[in-house]
Design a protein around this motif. Sequence first.
Motif, short mmCIF file in Angstrom:
data_model
loop_
_atom_site.label_atom_id
_atom_site.label_comp_id
_atom_site.label_asym_id
_atom_site.label_seq_id
_atom_site.Cartn_x
_atom_site.Cartn_y
_atom_site.Cartn_z
N HIS A 40 80.52 15.24 50.73
CA HIS A 40 81.82 15.86 50.48
C HIS A 40 81.64 16.95 49.43
O HIS A 40 81.42 16.67 48.26
CB HIS A 40 82.84 14.83 49.99
CG HIS A 40 84.24 15.37 49.87
ND1 HIS A 40 85.30 14.55 49.61
CD2 HIS A 40 84.74 16.63 49.98
CE1 HIS A 40 86.42 15.27 49.56
NE2 HIS A 40 86.09 16.54 49.77
N PHE A 41 81.68 18.17 49.91
CA PHE A 41 81.58 19.31 48.99
C PHE A 41 82.66 20.32 49.32
O PHE A 41 83.29 20.27 50.37
CB PHE A 41 80.18 19.92 49.00
CG PHE A 41 79.71 20.48 50.31
CD1 PHE A 41 79.94 21.81 50.64
CD2 PHE A 41 79.03 19.68 51.22
CE1 PHE A 41 79.50 22.33 51.85
CE2 PHE A 41 78.58 20.18 52.42
CZ PHE A 41 78.81 21.51 52.74
N LEU A 42 82.89 21.21 48.38
CA LEU A 42 83.91 22.25 48.51
C LEU A 42 83.23 23.60 48.59
O LEU A 42 82.27 23.87 47.87
CB LEU A 42 84.86 22.25 47.32
CG LEU A 42 85.53 20.93 46.97
CD1 LEU A 42 86.40 21.09 45.72
CD2 LEU A 42 86.35 20.41 48.12
N MET A 43 83.75 24.47 49.45
CA MET A 43 83.29 25.85 49.54
C MET A 43 84.46 26.74 49.13
O MET A 43 85.57 26.60 49.65
CB MET A 43 82.87 26.19 50.97
CG MET A 43 81.72 25.37 51.48
SD MET A 43 81.29 25.78 53.18
CE MET A 43 80.59 27.42 52.95
N LEU A 44 84.22 27.66 48.19
CA LEU A 44 85.26 28.52 47.66
C LEU A 44 84.84 29.97 47.74
O LEU A 44 83.67 30.28 47.51
CB LEU A 44 85.50 28.25 46.17
CG LEU A 44 85.98 26.93 45.68
CD1 LEU A 44 84.91 25.87 45.73
CD2 LEU A 44 86.48 27.09 44.28
#
Length: 118
Positions: A40-44
């Motif tokens: 679970h990672f976020l891309m911004l």
Amino acid sequence: MHDPNCLFCKIIAGQIPSKKVYEDEGIFAFHDIHPWAPVHFLMLPKLHLPSMAQVTMEHAGLLGRMLALAPQLALEQGCNPYPEGGFRVMVNTGRDGGQEVHHLHIHVIGGPRPWLKG
């Protein structure tokens, strides 16, 4: 554009520590501090956009690059290959959409089930 009061802008600037997954001139990705799944990672975007509601055709290239990069990063972070494996890509928009931090971000979630959520 950078918002000095934005949590994610501070993470991108290195003012708040994160476990970085990826970075280039326009994109920053890091592990979620409250993961729902084994991956679970976020891309911004480094550009401060409050949500998908503010996206215009001007941002199409950046968002396209983010989505095209997601499969590579998902595999690198431990998701199993398609079609038996896979991952989920999710963008929450606004309060009714479940958005908690008002800087556009894409959740990439995957890994063996069951997950905590979803």
